[in-house]
Design a protein around this motif. Structure first.
Motif, PDB file in Angstrom:
ATOM      1  N   SER A  61       0.830  -1.208   0.000  1.00  0.00           N
ATOM      2  CA  SER A  61       0.000   0.000   0.000  1.00  0.00           C
ATOM      3  C   SER A  61       0.861   1.254   0.000  1.00  0.00           C
ATOM      4  O   SER A  61       0.566   2.233  -0.700  1.00  0.00           O
ATOM      5  N   VAL A  62       1.941   1.219   0.787  1.00  0.00           N
ATOM      6  CA  VAL A  62       2.846   2.371   0.847  1.00  0.00           C
ATOM      7  C   VAL A  62       3.484   2.618  -0.515  1.00  0.00           C
ATOM      8  O   VAL A  62       3.539   3.756  -1.005  1.00  0.00           O
ATOM      9  N   VAL A  63       3.978   1.545  -1.145  1.00  0.00           N
ATOM     10  CA  VAL A  63       4.616   1.671  -2.453  1.00  0.00           C
ATOM     11  C   VAL A  63       3.623   2.168  -3.495  1.00  0.00           C
ATOM     12  O   VAL A  63       3.947   3.026  -4.333  1.00  0.00           O
ATOM     13  N   GLU A  64       2.411   1.647  -3.465  1.00  0.00           N
ATOM     14  CA  GLU A  64       1.391   2.091  -4.418  1.00  0.00           C
ATOM     15  C   GLU A  64       1.030   3.558  -4.201  1.00  0.00           C
ATOM     16  O   GLU A  64       0.787   4.296  -5.168  1.00  0.00           O
ATOM     17  N   MET A  65       0.986   3.992  -2.953  1.00  0.00           N
ATOM     18  CA  MET A  65       0.701   5.394  -2.661  1.00  0.00           C
ATOM     19  C   MET A  65       1.798   6.294  -3.214  1.00  0.00           C
ATOM     20  O   MET A  65       1.514   7.351  -3.795  1.00  0.00           O
ATOM     21  N   ILE A  66       3.065   5.883  -3.036  1.00  0.00           N
ATOM     22  CA  ILE A  66       4.179   6.668  -3.565  1.00  0.00           C
ATOM     23  C   ILE A  66       4.109   6.725  -5.089  1.00  0.00           C
ATOM     24  O   ILE A  66       4.301   7.781  -5.702  1.00  0.00           O
ATOM     25  N   TYR A  67       3.815   5.574  -5.696  1.00  0.00           N
ATOM     26  CA  TYR A  67       3.723   5.507  -7.157  1.00  0.00           C
ATOM     27  C   TYR A  67       2.619   6.431  -7.685  1.00  0.00           C
ATOM     28  O   TYR A  67       2.851   7.228  -8.607  1.00  0.00           O
ATOM     29  N   GLU A  68       1.441   6.353  -7.090  1.00  0.00           N
ATOM     30  CA  GLU A  68       0.318   7.174  -7.540  1.00  0.00           C
ATOM     31  C   GLU A  68       0.588   8.655  -7.290  1.00  0.00           C
ATOM     32  O   GLU A  68       0.193   9.513  -8.092  1.00  0.00           O
ATOM     33  N   PHE A  69       1.288   8.956  -6.193  1.00  0.00           N
ATOM     34  CA  PHE A  69       1.618  10.345  -5.881  1.00  0.00           C
ATOM     35  C   PHE A  69       2.531  10.938  -6.945  1.00  0.00           C
ATOM     36  O   PHE A  69       2.304  12.060  -7.425  1.00  0.00           O
ATOM     37  N   VAL A  70       3.569  10.200  -7.331  1.00  0.00           N
ATOM     38  CA  VAL A  70       4.516  10.706  -8.330  1.00  0.00           C
ATOM     39  C   VAL A  70       3.862  10.774  -9.709  1.00  0.00           C
ATOM     40  O   VAL A  70       4.109  11.706 -10.476  1.00  0.00           O
ATOM     41  N   VAL A  71       3.009   9.801 -10.042  1.00  0.00           N
ATOM     42  CA  VAL A  71       2.288   9.835 -11.319  1.00  0.00           C
ATOM     43  C   VAL A  71       1.444  11.108 -11.423  1.00  0.00           C
ATOM     44  O   VAL A  71       1.469  11.812 -12.449  1.00  0.00           O
ATOM     45  N   SER A  72       0.691  11.417 -10.367  1.00  0.00           N
ATOM     46  CA  SER A  72      -0.141  12.624 -10.377  1.00  0.00           C
ATOM     47  C   SER A  72       0.721  13.872 -10.461  1.00  0.00           C
ATOM     48  O   SER A  72       0.353  14.851 -11.131  1.00  0.00           O
ATOM     49  N   LEU A  73       1.880  13.842  -9.810  1.00  0.00           N
ATOM     50  CA  LEU A  73       2.796  14.982  -9.840  1.00  0.00           C
ATOM     51  C   LEU A  73       3.310  15.236 -11.258  1.00  0.00           C
ATOM     52  O   LEU A  73       3.346  16.380 -11.726  1.00  0.00           O
ATOM     53  N   VAL A  74       3.670  14.172 -11.951  1.00  0.00           N
ATOM     54  CA  VAL A  74       4.175  14.294 -13.318  1.00  0.00           C
ATOM     55  C   VAL A  74       3.103  14.829 -14.255  1.00  0.00           C
ATOM     56  O   VAL A  74       3.358  15.738 -15.062  1.00  0.00           O
ATOM     57  N   TYR A  75       1.882  14.306 -14.159  1.00  0.00           N
ATOM     58  CA  TYR A  75       0.805  14.750 -15.042  1.00  0.00           C
ATOM     59  C   TYR A  75       0.383  16.189 -14.751  1.00  0.00           C
ATOM     60  O   TYR A  75       0.042  16.944 -15.662  1.00  0.00           O
ATOM     61  N   GLU A  76       0.415  16.590 -13.486  1.00  0.00           N
ATOM     62  CA  GLU A  76       0.020  17.951 -13.132  1.00  0.00           C
ATOM     63  C   GLU A  76       1.049  18.976 -13.595  1.00  0.00           C
ATOM     64  O   GLU A  76       0.689  20.066 -14.047  1.00  0.00           O
ATOM     65  N   GLN A  77       2.331  18.637 -13.488  1.00  0.00           N
ATOM     66  CA  GLN A  77       3.381  19.604 -13.781  1.00  0.00           C
ATOM     67  C   GLN A  77       3.866  19.560 -15.222  1.00  0.00           C
ATOM     68  O   GLN A  77       4.296  20.585 -15.751  1.00  0.00           O
ATOM     69  N   ILE A  78       3.837  18.405 -15.856  1.00  0.00           N
ATOM     70  CA  ILE A  78       4.391  18.263 -17.205  1.00  0.00           C
ATOM     71  C   ILE A  78       3.327  17.888 -18.222  1.00  0.00           C
ATOM     72  O   ILE A  78       3.359  18.338 -19.364  1.00  0.00           O
ATOM     73  N   GLY A  79       2.386  17.058 -17.827  1.00  0.00           N
ATOM     74  CA  GLY A  79       1.383  16.578 -18.759  1.00  0.00           C
ATOM     75  C   GLY A  79       1.769  15.236 -19.344  1.00  0.00           C
ATOM     76  O   GLY A  79       2.686  14.559 -18.856  1.00  0.00           O
TER      77      GLY A  79
END
Length: 249
Positions: A61-79
Motif C-alpha cells: 500500500s505504501v509503495v502504491e501510494m508513492i507511485y500514484e503520488f509521483v504519477v499525479s505529480l508528473v501529469y500535473e506539472q508536465i502533462g
C-alpha cells in the motif's frame, strides 16, 4: 574532547583509497548511500516479485501510494509528455525520501546533509534537462532566455539575467535540500545536548530537563515531515524545470 553539533556531519573514511590527488575512499557517506539503494531495492523487490496482491498489505500500500503520488505529480506539472521521464522522477523522489528518512534513525548518517551529494544530483539533473531541451527544440530552446514581448533594446541585458537565473537552478536546487536537512539535524542535536546536560546536573535541573526533551521529540516529528517535504520540493522543482525544457514556458 569537545563535541560539536556539526560532528554528526563528519566524513569518516572506512576503506581509504587514493591515486595521487584523487581520493576514492569508501566513507560513511558512501555506506549510507549504499544502504539507501539496498533498502529501496529490497522494498520494491519484495512488493513486486510476485506481481503484488489483489488486496495490498501494508508495504504494498505504501509503495502504491508513492507511485500514484509521483504519477499525479508528473501529469500535473508536465502533462502527457512527461510520461517517458516518469522513471527518472520516480527514482529521484524515492531515493531522496529514503535517504532523508534513514538519516532520521539515531546514530545514522544523512548523506543529503552534504552539499556535494545534493549538488552532484542537482547538477546531473540540470545537465540532463538542458540536453532534453535542446533535443526537443534544437536552437529554438534558447528562446527560453528572452521573455515574450520584451523590448529588443533590453534583449542583451535580459538574456544575461535569464542565463544566470537558469544556470543558478543547478545550485539552488542542491542548496535548498542540503541547507534544510543540515539545519534541522543541527537544531535537534543542540537541543538534545542541552537536555542531556540538564539531566546530568541533577536536582531541579533534572525535572526541568523534561521541557527540552519534549521539544526534541516534537522537533524529531517535525524533521520527519521536513525529510518528506524536501524530497517532494526537490522533485516538484525538477518537474517544473523539465516542463520548461519541454514546453518552453
Amino acid at each position: 574532547m569537545i563535541f560539536t553539533p556539526l560532528e554528526q556531519f563528519s566524513i569518516v573514511s572506512y576503506i581509504p583509497f587514493h591515486a595521487g590527488n584523487i581520493y576514492l575512499s569508501f566513507t560513511n557517506s558512501s555506506l549510507y548511500l549504499l544502504i539507501t539503494i539496498s533498502a529501496v531495492f529490497s522494498v520494491f523487490f519484495l512488493v513486486t516479485k510476485n506481481g503484488g496482491f489483489l488486496v495490498p498489505y501494508r508495504w504494498q500500500s505504501v509503495v502504491e501510494m508513492i507511485y500514484e503520488f509521483v504519477v499525479s505529480l508528473v501529469y500535473e506539472q508536465i502533462g502527457s509528455k512527461g510520461e517517458k521521464y516518469f522513471p527518472l522522477i520516480f527514482t529521484t523522489f524515492v531515493f531522496l525520501l529514503f535517504t532523508n528518512l534513514i538519516g532520521m534513525i539515531p546514530y545514522s548518517f544523512t548523506a543529503t546533509s552534504h552539499f556535494l551529494v545534493t549538488f552532484g544530483l542537482s547538477l546531473s539533473l540540470f545537465i540532463g534537462i538542458t540536453i532534453v531541451g535542446f533535443q526537443t527544440h534544437k536552437l529554438h530552446f534558447l528562446s527560453l532566455l528572452l521573455p515574450k514581448g520584451a523590448p529588443l533594446a533590453l534583449a542583451p541585458l535580459l538574456v544575461v539575467l535569464e542565463l544566470v537565473s537558469y544556470c543558478f537552478r543547478a545550485i539552488s536546487l542542491g542548496v535548498r535540500l542540503f541547507a534544510n536537512i543540515m539545519a534541522g539535524h543541527t537544531l535537534v542535536k543542540i537541543l538534545s545536548g542541552f537536555a542531556y546536560t540538564m539531566l546530568s546536573v541533577g536536582g531541579l535541573m533534572t525535572i526541568a530537563s523534561v521541557i527540552p526533551f519534549t521539544i526534541v521529540f516534537a522537533l524529531t516529528g517535525l524533521e520527519i515531515g521536513v525529510a518528506c517535504l524536501q524530497a517532494y520540493v526537490f522533485t516538484i522543482l525538477t518537474c517544473i524545470y523539465l516542463n520548461d525544457a519541454i514546453n518552453l514556458h
